[in-house]
Scaffold this active site. Structure first.
Site, PDB file in Angstrom:
ATOM      1  N   ARG A  81       1.172  -1.245  -0.394  1.00 52.75           N
ATOM      2  CA  ARG A  81      -0.461   0.074   0.085  1.00 52.75           C
ATOM      3  C   ARG A  81       1.092   1.439   0.137  1.00 52.75           C
ATOM      4  O   ARG A  81       1.335   1.679   0.642  1.00 52.75           O
ATOM      5  CB  ARG A  81      -0.977  -0.275   1.017  1.00 52.75           C
ATOM      6  CG  ARG A  81      -1.557   1.154   1.110  1.00 52.75           C
ATOM      7  CD  ARG A  81      -3.103   1.221   2.788  1.00 52.75           C
ATOM      8  NE  ARG A  81      -3.184   2.163   2.452  1.00 52.75           N
ATOM      9  CZ  ARG A  81      -3.370   3.204   3.478  1.00 52.75           C
ATOM     10  NH1 ARG A  81      -2.508   2.660   4.629  1.00 52.75           N
ATOM     11  NH2 ARG A  81      -3.811   4.740   3.432  1.00 52.75           N
ATOM     12  N   HIS A 124      -2.873  11.652   0.646  1.00 56.22           N
ATOM     13  CA  HIS A 124      -2.487  10.996   2.045  1.00 56.22           C
ATOM     14  C   HIS A 124      -1.235  12.466   2.353  1.00 56.22           C
ATOM     15  O   HIS A 124      -0.290  12.344   2.856  1.00 56.22           O
ATOM     16  CB  HIS A 124      -1.088  10.057   2.105  1.00 56.22           C
ATOM     17  CG  HIS A 124      -1.033   9.298   3.330  1.00 56.22           C
ATOM     18  ND1 HIS A 124      -0.908   7.830   3.728  1.00 56.22           N
ATOM     19  CD2 HIS A 124      -0.636   9.938   4.531  1.00 56.22           C
ATOM     20  CE1 HIS A 124      -0.995   7.395   5.052  1.00 56.22           C
ATOM     21  NE2 HIS A 124      -0.862   8.488   5.348  1.00 56.22           N
ATOM     22  N   GLU A 169      -7.393   8.980   5.914  1.00 62.85           N
ATOM     23  CA  GLU A 169      -8.110   9.761   7.121  1.00 62.85           C
ATOM     24  C   GLU A 169      -8.253  11.139   7.182  1.00 62.85           C
ATOM     25  O   GLU A 169      -7.320  11.724   7.404  1.00 62.85           O
ATOM     26  CB  GLU A 169      -6.001   9.669   8.286  1.00 62.85           C
ATOM     27  CG  GLU A 169      -6.510   7.872   8.468  1.00 62.85           C
ATOM     28  CD  GLU A 169      -4.710   7.584   9.464  1.00 62.85           C
ATOM     29  OE1 GLU A 169      -4.122   9.070   9.593  1.00 62.85           O
ATOM     30  OE2 GLU A 169      -4.300   6.941   9.783  1.00 62.85           O
ATOM     31  N   ASN A 296      -7.704   2.377   9.700  1.00 68.45           N
ATOM     32  CA  ASN A 296      -6.165   1.671  10.260  1.00 68.45           C
ATOM     33  C   ASN A 296      -6.505   2.631  11.832  1.00 68.45           C
ATOM     34  O   ASN A 296      -7.217   3.289  12.822  1.00 68.45           O
ATOM     35  CB  ASN A 296      -5.740   3.810  10.058  1.00 68.45           C
ATOM     36  CG  ASN A 296      -5.240   3.897   8.023  1.00 68.45           C
ATOM     37  OD1 ASN A 296      -5.458   2.391   7.965  1.00 68.45           O
ATOM     38  ND2 ASN A 296      -4.717   4.669   7.756  1.00 68.45           N
ATOM     39  N   TYR A 298      -4.695   2.101  15.903  1.00 68.22           N
ATOM     40  CA  TYR A 298      -3.729   2.720  16.731  1.00 68.22           C
ATOM     41  C   TYR A 298      -4.323   2.567  17.678  1.00 68.22           C
ATOM     42  O   TYR A 298      -2.864   1.480  19.133  1.00 68.22           O
ATOM     43  CB  TYR A 298      -2.217   4.009  16.318  1.00 68.22           C
ATOM     44  CG  TYR A 298      -2.169   3.494  14.853  1.00 68.22           C
ATOM     45  CD1 TYR A 298      -0.669   3.354  14.987  1.00 68.22           C
ATOM     46  CD2 TYR A 298      -2.609   4.694  13.918  1.00 68.22           C
ATOM     47  CE1 TYR A 298      -0.799   3.106  13.510  1.00 68.22           C
ATOM     48  CE2 TYR A 298      -2.448   3.891  12.827  1.00 68.22           C
ATOM     49  CZ  TYR A 298      -0.926   3.161  12.265  1.00 68.22           C
ATOM     50  OH  TYR A 298       0.115   4.150  11.461  1.00 68.22           O
ATOM     51  N   GLU A 353      -3.845   0.286   8.008  1.00 68.97           N
ATOM     52  CA  GLU A 353      -2.519   0.736   9.096  1.00 68.97           C
ATOM     53  C   GLU A 353      -3.259  -0.195  10.150  1.00 68.97           C
ATOM     54  O   GLU A 353      -3.627   0.400  11.146  1.00 68.97           O
ATOM     55  CB  GLU A 353      -2.620   1.931   8.879  1.00 68.97           C
ATOM     56  CG  GLU A 353      -1.964   2.516   7.508  1.00 68.97           C
ATOM     57  CD  GLU A 353      -2.239   4.278   8.387  1.00 68.97           C
ATOM     58  OE1 GLU A 353      -2.070   5.191   9.151  1.00 68.97           O
ATOM     59  OE2 GLU A 353      -1.710   4.843   7.020  1.00 68.97           O
TER      60      GLU A 353
HETATM   61  O1  IFM Z   1       2.684   7.629   9.739  1.00 71.24           O
HETATM   62  C1  IFM Z   1       0.950   8.428  10.034  1.00 71.24           C
HETATM   63  C2  IFM Z   1       0.793   7.742   9.113  1.00 71.24           C
HETATM   64  O2  IFM Z   1       0.794   8.840   7.936  1.00 71.24           O
HETATM   65  C3  IFM Z   1      -1.121   8.091   8.597  1.00 71.24           C
HETATM   66  N1  IFM Z   1      -1.794   6.846   9.897  1.00 71.24           N
HETATM   67  C4  IFM Z   1      -0.855   7.573  11.364  1.00 71.24           C
HETATM   68  C5  IFM Z   1       0.340   6.610  11.162  1.00 71.24           C
HETATM   69  C6  IFM Z   1       0.682   7.177  12.135  1.00 71.24           C
HETATM   70  O3  IFM Z   1       0.024   9.136  13.289  1.00 71.24           O
END
Ligand code: IFM
Length: 446
Positions: A81, A124, A169, A296, A298, A353
Site C-alpha cells: 500500500r 495522503h 484519514e 487504520n 493504533y 494501517e
Molecule cells: O504515519 C502516520 C500515517 O501517515 C497515517 N496514519 C498514522 C501513522 C502514524 O501516526
C-alpha cells in the site's frame, strides 16, 4: 518470539491479504522533482516540526525504490500500500506530469512482475500548495480538482491497480490540519475544519465516480482512522462523553459514507455557525457504495465528561504506551470492528494501517524490537477475534514498511518494520519484520 494464530483462523491462510504500507511525502524525497505541497510550506515554518526536519529527502525512496521493492518482496507480503503524490503527477494547470506518472508506472509494473498487489492511496495529505493558496480544502472547487486528479491517475494506471483508496484519514487532513492546526496547513478554526471535512468527503464521492468508471475491476474505497472511545468511569456523563468523542472524531466521517448524514450528537455539540455548508445532492455523492472500507487502528481513547469541551481524554494509570504515548490496547481493535459492524452495513474491511512507534536500538546491525513484535502479535489476534465474531475483515497492512517522516514529529518516531539510518539511507529489517515475514510465508493455502 514468533507470530502465531490458531491454525483454523482465516488469518493463517493465503486467502487473507497481508501487506506493508507507506505514504508518498513520508518516504519519497526528491521534492525538487515535484510541485511544492502544503507539508513543504508547513515544515518551513519554525516550530511546526519537533525536530525541525522536512520531507525534502526523507527515505530517498524515489532513487532507491528498486531496493525497497526487493525488501518488500523479502517480507513475503501479498500487497504493498503506497500513496501517489498529487504534486508529482499533475502540473498546476492540471496537465499530466509524465515524469512523475512514469515513476509510479514503473513501480506498478515491477510490483505486478513480482505478483504483489498494488493498493494505491490517492491522497495522503500532500495537497499541492497552489490549491491551498486558492483556499485548499475550505474551497469546494478543490473537490472537483481532486476528481480530475483521480481521473488522470486511474486512466493512466489502467488495470495495474488492485485497490484504490480515495483518501487516507480525512480526519487528520480536516481536524488536525484546519480545525486545531497541528498539521499542514496549520489553520485552527472549527468552521474551517468542518467545512474542509465536508469537501474532503465530497472529493471522495466525486473520485469514487471516476474510479468506478475507469477502474471497475479494482476495489475502490476510503481509509478512515478510528480510536474507539471508552468511558473513564461507568457514570452516565462519562458514557455520554465517550459516545460524543466517537461521533465528533470519527463517526463524522463514517456516518455520511454509510448513512448520508452527519451524526446528530456531534452536530448538536458544534455551534451552528461552524456547521459545514452542504449543497443539495452532496450527501448522496458522499454516500455511494464502497467496495471496501480501510481502517487504520493504533489505540483507543478513554474519555470523561468535561463541561467546557464536552469530553476530555486521559491515559489510564499504568497503561503500556508506545513511543507516541499511545496506549497499547488490542481489545480496542476487536471492539471497534464489532461495534462498526453492528452500527453500519459494512462492506469488506481491510486494516490498512496498524503498528507502533518504539524506541529502537540498532546494535551490531540488528534491531531487536520485541515490543513492536508483541504489538503485532496481539493486534493480529484481535483481528482474528473480530473475524470469529462475524466481521468480514479481508486484509491487514503493517504500518510501516520502514521508518519515515512522522509528520509534526519528524524523524524521531520510528514505526518501521525496517530500520532506516537517515545518514546513510541503509535499511535493516528489524526483528518484527523478520517475524512477520516468517508468519506471512508460513500460511496454509486455502
Ligand atoms: O504515519 C502516520 C500515517 O501517515 C497515517 N496514519 C498514522 C501513522 C502514524 O501516526
Amino acid at each position: 518470539m514468533k507470530i502465531q494464530l490458531p491454525a483454523h483462523s482465516p488469518l493463517a491462510t493465503n486467502t487473507f491479504t497481508y501487506g506493508v504500507a507507506t505514504a508518498a511525502f513520508q518516504i519519497e524525497g526528491a521534492a525538487d522533482q515535484r510541485l511544492p505541497c502544503i507539508w513543504d510550506t508547513f515544515c518551513a515554518q519554525p516550530g511546526t516540526i519537533s525536530d525541525g526536519s522536512n520531507g525534502l529527502i526523507a527515505c530517498d525512496h524515489i532513487n532507491r525504490w528498486r531496493d525497497d521493492l526487493a525488501l518488500i518482496e523479502q517480507l513475503n507480503v501479498d500487497a504493498y500500500r503506497f500513496s501517489v503524490s498529487w504534486p508529482r503527477v499533475m502540473h498546476a494547470d492540471g496537465s499530466p506530469n509524465h515524469a512523475g506518472l512514469n515513476f509510479y508506472l514503473a513501480l506498478l509494473d515491477a510490483l505486478g512482475a513480482k505478483g504483489i498487489k498494488a493498493y494505491v492511496t490517492l491522497y495522503h495529505w500532500d495537497l499541492p500548495q497552489h490549491l491551498e493558496d486558492a483556499g485548499g480544502w475550505q474551497n469546494r472547487e478543490t473537490a472537483y480538482k481532486f476528481q480530475a486528479y483521480a481521473d488522470l491517475v486511474s486512466r493512466t494506471f489502467g488495470d495495474r491497480v488492485h485497490s484504490y483508496a480515495t483518501l487516507n484519514e480525512p480526519f487528520c487532513s480536516a481536524y488536525l490540519g484546519y480545525e486545531v492546526g497541528i498539521h499542514a496547513p496549520g489553520i485552527a478554526c472549527q468552521k474551517a475544519g468542518r467545512q474542509a471535512a465536508h469537501h474532503l468527503l465530497l472529493a471522495h464521492g466525486l473520485a469514487m465516480q471516476v474510479l468506478q468508471k475507469n477502474s471497475p475491476n479494482s476495489l475502490n474505497g476510503i481509509v478512515l482512522n478510528m480510536s474507539p472511545g471508552y468511558p473513564k468511569t461507568q457514570s452516565l456523563e462519562d458514557q455520554e462523553a465517550a459516545a460524543l468523542a466517537e461521533d465528533f472524531l470519527f463517526h463524522w466521517y463514517a456516518e455520511p459514507l454509510f448513512n448520508c448524514r452527519y451524526p446528530a450528537r456531534a452536530l448538536a455539540h458544534i455551534p451552528a455557525d461552524a456547521h459545514p455548508h452542504i449543497e443539495t445532492g452532496d450527501m448522496e455523492i458522499i454516500g455511494q457504495p464502497l467496495d471496501y472500507l480501510g481502517l487504520n487502528y493504533y489505540t483507543r481513547g478513554v474519555y470523561h465528561a468535561d463541561p467546557a469541551t464536552g469530553f476530555g481524554e486521559t491515559i489510564p494509570n499504568g497503561a503500556q504506551v508506545t513511543d507516541m504515548g499511545w496506549e497499547v490496547f488490542p481489545q480496542g481493535l476487536t471492539d471497534l470492528l464489532t461495534g462498526l459492524n453492528a452500527r453500519y452495513a459494512l462492506p469488506p474491511v481491510y486494516i490498512t494501517e496498524n503498528g507502533a512507534a518504539m524506541k529502537d536500538q540498532l546494535r551490531q546491525g540488528e534491531v531487536n524490537d520485541q515490543s513492536r513484535l508483541a504489538y503485532f502479535q496481539s493486534h493480529l489476534r484481535a483481528v482474528h477475534n473480530a473475524v470469529a465474531a462475524g466481521v468480514d475483515v479481508q486484509g491487514y497492512f503493517a504500518w510501516s514498511l520502514m521508518d519515515n517522516f512522522e509528520w509534526a514529529l519528524g524523524y524521531e518516531k520510528r514505526f518501521g518494520i525496517v530500520h532506516v539510518d537517515y545518514a546513510t539511507q541503509k535499511r535493516t529489517i528489524k526483528a518484527s519484520g523478520h517475524a512477520l515475514a516468517a508468519f506471512f510465508g508460513s500460511r496454509s493455502r486455502d
